[in-house]
Scaffold this motif. Structure first.
Motif, PDB file in Angstrom:
ATOM      1  N   ARG A   1      60.428  40.451  36.000  1.00 23.96           N
ATOM      2  CA  ARG A   1      61.049  40.249  34.690  1.00 23.96           C
ATOM      3  C   ARG A   1      60.611  41.337  33.710  1.00 23.96           C
ATOM      4  NH1 ARG A   1      64.866  37.278  31.461  1.00 23.96           N
ATOM      5  NH2 ARG A   1      64.012  37.179  29.344  1.00 23.96           N
ATOM      6  N   LYS A   2      59.356  41.746  33.795  1.00 22.92           N
ATOM      7  CA  LYS A   2      58.872  42.820  32.931  1.00 22.92           C
ATOM      8  C   LYS A   2      59.615  44.126  33.211  1.00 22.92           C
ATOM      9  CE  LYS A   2      55.586  40.867  30.489  1.00 22.92           C
ATOM     10  NZ  LYS A   2      55.675  40.801  29.013  1.00 22.92           N
ATOM     11  N   ARG A   3      59.900  44.370  34.498  1.00 18.65           N
ATOM     12  CA  ARG A   3      60.604  45.597  34.856  1.00 18.65           C
ATOM     13  C   ARG A   3      62.090  45.513  34.530  1.00 18.65           C
ATOM     14  NH1 ARG A   3      57.424  44.783  39.508  1.00 18.65           N
ATOM     15  NH2 ARG A   3      59.255  44.028  40.640  1.00 18.65           N
ATOM     16  N   ASN A   4      62.662  44.313  34.662  1.00 19.30           N
ATOM     17  CA  ASN A   4      64.096  44.150  34.472  1.00 19.30           C
ATOM     18  C   ASN A   4      64.344  42.947  33.560  1.00 19.30           C
ATOM     19  OD1 ASN A   4      66.856  43.992  34.633  1.00 19.30           O
ATOM     20  ND2 ASN A   4      66.902  43.266  36.757  1.00 19.30           N
ATOM     21  N   PRO A   5      64.571  43.165  32.268  1.00 21.19           N
ATOM     22  CA  PRO A   5      64.768  42.045  31.328  1.00 21.19           C
ATOM     23  C   PRO A   5      65.975  41.176  31.654  1.00 21.19           C
ATOM     24  CG  PRO A   5      64.344  44.098  30.150  1.00 21.19           C
ATOM     25  CD  PRO A   5      64.573  44.466  31.584  1.00 21.19           C
ATOM     26  N   ASP A   6      66.935  41.689  32.476  1.00 16.68           N
ATOM     27  CA  ASP A   6      68.111  40.883  32.829  1.00 16.68           C
ATOM     28  C   ASP A   6      67.826  39.906  33.966  1.00 16.68           C
ATOM     29  OD1 ASP A   6      69.644  42.173  30.900  1.00 16.68           O
ATOM     30  OD2 ASP A   6      70.188  43.801  32.275  1.00 16.68           O
ATOM     31  N   PHE A   7      66.647  40.029  34.589  1.00 21.78           N
ATOM     32  CA  PHE A   7      66.273  39.126  35.680  1.00 21.78           C
ATOM     33  C   PHE A   7      65.783  37.807  35.089  1.00 21.78           C
ATOM     34  CE2 PHE A   7      63.032  37.331  38.487  1.00 21.78           C
ATOM     35  CZ  PHE A   7      63.783  37.180  39.651  1.00 21.78           C
ATOM     36  N   ASN A   8      66.349  36.687  35.550  1.00 19.50           N
ATOM     37  CA  ASN A   8      66.017  35.376  34.996  1.00 19.50           C
ATOM     38  C   ASN A   8      65.509  34.440  36.100  1.00 19.50           C
ATOM     39  OD1 ASN A   8      66.922  35.751  32.208  1.00 19.50           O
ATOM     40  ND2 ASN A   8      68.952  35.954  33.119  1.00 19.50           N
ATOM     41  N   TYR A   9      64.577  33.595  35.734  1.00 24.56           N
ATOM     42  CA  TYR A   9      64.081  32.574  36.652  1.00 24.56           C
ATOM     43  C   TYR A   9      63.659  31.348  35.852  1.00 24.56           C
ATOM     44  CZ  TYR A   9      59.406  34.243  35.286  1.00 24.56           C
ATOM     45  OH  TYR A   9      58.290  34.616  34.589  1.00 24.56           O
ATOM     46  N   ALA A  10      63.482  30.252  36.531  1.00 23.96           N
ATOM     47  CA  ALA A  10      63.093  28.995  35.876  1.00 23.96           C
ATOM     48  C   ALA A  10      62.172  28.222  36.801  1.00 23.96           C
ATOM     49  CB  ALA A  10      64.328  28.169  35.523  1.00 23.96           C
ATOM     50  N   LEU A  11      61.401  27.307  36.212  1.00 23.83           N
ATOM     51  CA  LEU A  11      60.465  26.476  36.977  1.00 23.83           C
ATOM     52  C   LEU A  11      60.761  25.013  36.686  1.00 23.83           C
ATOM     53  CD1 LEU A  11      57.961  26.538  38.865  1.00 23.83           C
ATOM     54  CD2 LEU A  11      56.577  26.254  36.822  1.00 23.83           C
ATOM     55  N   ILE A  12      60.935  24.244  37.759  1.00 25.21           N
ATOM     56  CA  ILE A  12      61.144  22.792  37.648  1.00 25.21           C
ATOM     57  C   ILE A  12      59.854  22.100  38.071  1.00 25.21           C
ATOM     58  CG2 ILE A  12      62.448  20.816  38.529  1.00 25.21           C
ATOM     59  CD1 ILE A  12      64.799  22.693  39.005  1.00 25.21           C
TER      60      ILE A  12
END
Length: 818
Positions: free
Chosen positions: A411-422
Motif C-alpha cells: 500500500r505504501k508503494r501503490n496508494p491505489d492498492f486496497n485491502y481490508a481486515l475482517i
C-alpha cells in the motif's frame, strides 16, 4: 559565599596566583603543590601562616603545622563557619567574645586573627578557604575582600579540575568500550572465518595453519600445535606444529607423561601457569617435555565422547598470559578441528574403499540426501507449525501479521492498492465448551474454519487468532463494499447450524471490519481497529457486521479509561453501599435490607451499577468488588446488631457474581469475612442469578451447599429472566426465590404476569421456599402480591435504597410499613 568581584587589585602581583590557579585547574598536576603556591601568595599579601582548604568537614589541604584534631575540633571555628553562609573575619576581640559567649571553643595555640570564606559548588557540596595567624595581627575589610576573591577563583579552578577529570574518565570509558567492541567484532569475524574454513575440504595441516593465523588475531599464540592420539601404536602424532624452540619438528613421538597426555587423559580444557605445572611435576601427575613454557593452555579434540587429541598454545616469556575468554576460543577451535577430522576420516575411508564399496557409497549418498531432504522437510514443517494453528491448520496470528506487513508495504508503494481486515468472534462458544465439552468445541472450530475457507477467494487469508477468534484478510479490493459483502456472506454462513455428533449446534458470530488507511503508522493498527469494530458488533448483539470508525476508537479508549478508573476505585475504596429495605407483606414488618453498591466517582458523582458492573464482570474485577461489598455489609450489620438491639432480627442480602463459582477459595473468603466481622451466618443472605449458573451448575451446586452448611441463607435473584430451570430449584439448596421486576411491574394490570407470579409462588411453596418480589413501585402491586401469598417485597413503594449512615434513623422511625 557572598558575590564579589573576581578581579585582583592591580597593585598586587597576580602572576604567581594565576599560575597556581591554572595548575590547580589542570587534572594531571600536583594539587598540593598548587595549594602550597596559593598559600605562599596569600601569606605574602595577607599574612596567612596557616592556610586550610576544606571539603565538607574534611581537610583537602592543610597548610599548617597544627594537627587535624586541633583544626577540626568540635565547636571549633570551622564548625562555626559552616553554620553560616558568609565570610567570617574574627580578630582578637571577636575571638575572645565568641569564646566567652560559648559560641566556639578554641584549643591552643589560639589564633590571634582568623578569616574563613565558605562556598557551595554546583553539586551542593560545601567547601571553605581559611587563613589565620597565632601572632599579633589584624585582618581588615581589604583582606576580607581579597580572601573572597581568591576563594571564588579557587572554587572555580577546583570545579574546572573536577569537570576535566570527569571528561577524562568519560573519554577513558568510551575508549574501553570501543576497544571491547573492536575485540568483539574481531572475535565474531574470526569465528565466522573458522566456520567457513571448517566447510572446506583442505588438508588438515593447511587448515590448522590458517586457524593458527586467525587465533593470532585474538591472542598471543606464536607456539601452537595440534596432536592426535594413535592408540594402536601408543604414539602422539603432530599434524601441525609451530614452536620457536623446536625448529626440527617431529611428526610423532611415543606416549609419555607430558602435559599433552595429561590433557587428553582429563578430557577437559586445561589452563596452567608455571606454578601449577611444577605442582603437577612434583606430584607425578605430569612431566615437562622440552622447553618449559611460562603460560600453557590446551583443549581436547573430542569425537563421539572420545578424546582423540589436543590443540595447545604456549608462551615461553610471559606468565598468566591466557584466561577464560582465550580458553573458550581455543575450545571453540578444537570443536571445529574435531569436526574436520571426522569429515576427513570419512572422506579417506570412502576414497580407500571407493571401488570395492561403490554400491555402498551410492546407497550412503542416497541416505544422506534423504536425511537432508528429511531435515528440510522437518524444518519446513516446523516453520509451518510455527505459523499455523495446530487445531484448524489455518494461519495463526504470526503469519497474519506477516501478511499484514506485506500488504502494508504494498500500500505504501501503490496508494491505489486496497485491502481490508475482517475480525470474527464466535458467539456462545464458551457455552458450547462448558456444556458439551472441549472435543465438541474443537469440532466446532474446525467446521467454522472449513466454512470460512469456502467463503473466500484464493488470494485471501483466513487465520485463527486464538480461542474463538478468527481474522480474514482481503487483498486487492476493487470496491470497499466487497469487504462488507464477504462479511455478510460469512455472517450468513455462521448462522447456519453445525452438525456435530448428530446434534445441531447454532453459534453465529460478531464481525468487525477495518479498511486500510494511510493514517496507519504500522500494520498492527488495522488489527486493533477491526477488533474494536468486532466488539461494537458484539455489543449490538452480533446481528450484522460493523465497519470501524474513529468514534469506535474513542469508545474503546473510553472503555479503557473506565477499566483504569475502576481499578483505581477499588484501590482507593470509592465504592459505598446503599441499603434497600425488604418487608414482609402479610404483617408489614421490616425483615432486612439488600446491599446495593454505588460508585462515588470523584468527577461524575454517585453512579449506579448499570454504569460499571458489566465492565467489571468482563475484566473479572467483579470478584474484588463482591468481596468489598460483602466485607463492608457484614461489618456494618455486625456493628448495628451490637449497637441497636432492635436490629438484631434484620438480615442483609448481598449479590454474588458467577465468578465466585470458579474460584477455589470462595467458601474460605465468606467464612473468613463472617469470622472477622462477627456477624451471625443466619443474618446473611447471598443472592445469585440464573445466568451465573450457566455452564457450571454442578460446581455451583457444590459451592452453594458448602455455604448453606455455614448457616448462610441463599436466594435465586431475577428468577424468570433466564432459563428458569426447575432443575436449579430442585437441586440447589435455595431458601428464597426473587421474582424479577419485569413481572412485578405488570402484576396489577396484566393477567399473564399474575399467572406467572402465581406459578412461581406455588412452585416455591412446594419446594419449601419463600418468595420475594422486587421492583414494587405501586401500592396496588402490594395488595395483589399479598393475596397470592408472596412472602416478601421490596421496591420504591416500600423504600428506596438509602446510605448506610441513614439506616439507624430509618429503623428508628419505621419498624412496620403503614
Amino acid at each position: 559565599m557572598h558575590p564579589s568581584s573576581c578581579e585582583i587589585p592591580a597593585t598586587l602581583s597576580s602572576a604567581p596566583l594565576i599560575s597556581a590557579l591554572a595548575q590547580l585547574s589542570a587534572p594531571d598536576t600536583d594539587e598540593d603543590a598548587a595549594f602550597s603556591a596559593l598559600h605562599q601568595w596569600l601569606d605574602d599579601h595577607l599574612h596567612a601562616p596557616h592556610f586550610l582548604v576544606l571539603e565538607e568537614h574534611s581537610l583537602r589541604y592543610r597548610g599548617s603545622p597544627l594537627s587535624e584534631t586541633q583544626l577540626l575540633s568540635d565547636q571549633g571555628l570551622i564548625e562555626h563557619l559552616f553554620k553560616g553562609n558568609s565570610t567570617l573575619v574574627l580578630n582578637q576581640a571577636e575571638l575572645v567574645a565568641r569564646q566567652l559567649n560559648k559560641q566556639v571553643q578554641l584549643l591552643p595555640p589560639k589564633p590571634y586573627a582568623w578569616m574563613g570564606c565558605p562556598w557551595r559548588d554546583q553539586d551542593g557540596r560545601r567547601g571553605a578557604l581559611i587563613v589565620f595567624t597565632t601572632d599579633k595581627h589584624r585582618y581588615d575589610d581589604d583582606a576580607k575582600l581579597l580572601l573572597q576573591q581568591v576563594a571564588d577563583l579557587m572554587r572555580q579552578a577546583l570545579q574546572g579540575r573536577q569537570a576535566k577529570n570527569q571528561l577524562k574518565q568519560l573519554a577513558q570509558r568510551q575508549e574501553r568500550v570501543e576497544h571491547q567492541l573492536q575485540q568483539q567484532e574481531k572475535l565474531l569475524s574470526v569465528q565466522h572465518r573458522v566456520t567457513q574454513l571448517s566447510r572446506q575440504l583442505l588438508p588438515l595441516n593447511e587448515l590448522c595453519s590458517q586457524f593458527h593465523q586467525l587465533m593470532g588475531q585474538l591472542l598471543p599464540c606464536e607456539n601452537f600445535y595440534v596432536s592426535l592420539l594413535k592408540r594402536e601404536t601408543d604414539e602422539l602424532e603432530f599434524p601441525y606444529m609451530v614452536d620457536q624452540f623446536q625448529k626440527n619438528q617431529t611428526k610423532t613421538r611415543p606416549l609419555a607423561r607430558g602435559l599433552t597426555e595429561y590433557l587428553i587423559e582429563k578430557g577437559a580444557p586445561l589452563l596452567l601457569n608455571a606454578a601449577q605445572r611444577r605442582y603437577l611435576a612434583e606430584t607425578g601427575a605430569a612431566e615437562e617435555q622440552g622447553q618449559v613454557a611460562k603460560s600453557w593452555m590446551g583443549a581436547p579434540l573430542v569425537i563421539d565422547d572420545e578424546v582423540i587429541g589436543a590443540v595447545v598454545v604456549q608462551d615461553y616469556q610471559l606468565e598468566n598470559l591466557y584466561g577464560d575468554e582465550e580458553m573458550q576460543m581455543l575450545s571453540y577451535l578444537a570443536a571445529h578441528i574435531a569436526n574436520i577430522i571426522i569429515i576427513q576420516q570419512a572422506h579417506r575411508s570412502l576414497s580407500e574403499t571407493q571401488q570395492a564399496l561403490e554400491g555402498a557409497v551410492d546407497e550412503r549418498t542416497r541416505a544422506l540426501q534423504h536425511e537432508i531432504a528429511e531435515r528440510r522437510r522437518i524444518e519446513s514443517q516446523l516453520r509451518h507449525d510455527n505459523l499455523h494453528d495446530h487445531l484448524t491448520g489455518l494461519p495463526n496470528r504470526a503469519l497474519l501479521l506477516e501478511r499484514l506487513d506485506q500488504l502494508y508495504a504494498q500500500r505504501k508503494r501503490n496508494p491505489d492498492f486496497n485491502y481490508a481486515l475482517i475480525y470474527l468472534d464466535l458467539d456462545r462458544f464458551k457455552m458450547v465448551n462448558d456444556s458439551l465439552g472441549h472435543l465438541t468445541g474443537d469440532s466446532l472450530l474446525m467446521q467454522v474454519s472449513a466454512r470460512l475457507k469456502r467463503c473466500l477467494r484464493g488470494s485471501d487469508t483466513v487465520a485463527r487468532l486464538g480461542g474463538d477468534e478468527f481474522a480474514v484478510l482481503l487483498d486487492s479490493l476493487h470496491e470497499a463494499q466487497d469487504a462488507m459483502i464477504t462479511a455478510k456472506r460469512i455472517h450468513k454462513m455462521l448462522s447456519q447450524p453445525f452438525l456435530i455428533n448428530n446434534e445441531e449446534i447454532y453459534s453465529g458470530g460478531s464481525i468487525g471490519i477495518a479498511y486500510c488507511d494511510d493514517a496507519y503508522s504500522n500494520p498492527q493498527e488495522i488489527l486493533r481497529d477491526a477488533d474494536v469494530a468486532m466488539y461494537q458488533s458484539k455489543a449490538k448483539g452480533g446481528r450484522q457486521p460493523v465497519v470501524f470508525s474513529a468514534t469506535m476508537r474513542e469508545a474503546a479508549q473510553k472503555r479503557l479509561r473506565l477499566e483504569t478508573e475502576l481499578a483505581r476505585a477499588i484501590e482507593q475504596d470509592q465504592f459505598e453501599i446503599h441499603y434497600q429495605p425488604v418487608w414482609r407483606l402479610d404483617n408489614e414488618h421490616l425483615v432486612g435490607f439488600e446491599a446495593l453498591v454505588r460508585w462515588q466517582h470523584p468527577k461524575r458523582g454517585l453512579l449506579l451499577p448499570g454504569k460499571f458492573i458489566e465492565v467489571m464482570e468482563e475484566t473479572r474485577q467483579i470478584l474484588e468488588l463482591d468481596r468489598l461489598v460483602l466485607q463492608k455489609a457484614c461489618h456494618q450489620f455486625a456493628q448495628w446488631h451490637e449497637k441497636y438491639p432492635r436490629m438484631t432480627s434484620l438480615s442483609v442480602s448481598v449479590n454474588l457474581s458467577s465468578e465466585w463459582f470458579s474460584r477455589q477459595n470462595s467458601l474460605d473468603v465468606i467464612n473468613s469475612i463472617l469470622r472477622e466481622s462477627g456477624l451471625s451466618p443466619e443474618a446473611l443472605r447471598l443472592e445469585i442469578t440464573e445466568r451465573s449458573l450457566l455452564g457450571q451448575h454442578e460446581q455451583a451446586s457444590v459451592v452453594l451447599k458448602q455455604i448453606r452448611r455455614l448457616g448462610v441463607r441463599l436466594a435465586m435473584d431475577d428468577f424468570g429472566t433466564g432459563y428458569s430451570s426447575l432443575n436449579y430449584l430442585h437441586r440447589l439448596p435455595l431458601d428464597i426465590v426473587k421474582i424479577d421486576r419485569s413481572f412485578t411491574s405488570q402484576v396489577h394490570t396484566e393477567q399473564r404476569a399474575r399467572d406467572v407470579v402465581l406459578a412461581i409462588v406455588h412452585l416455591a411453596n412446594a419446594l419449601n421456599m419463600k418468595v420475594n418480589a422486587e421492583g414494587i413501585d405501586d401500592i396496588r402491586q402490594i395488595e395483589v402480591l399479598r393475596e397470592m401469598g408472596c412472602h416478601f417485597g421490596q421496591g420504591f413503594q416500600l423504600g428506596r435504597p438509602i446510605p448506610a449512615e441513614d439506616v439507624p434513623n430509618y429503623i428508628a422511625g419505621k419498624n412496620t410499613k403503614h
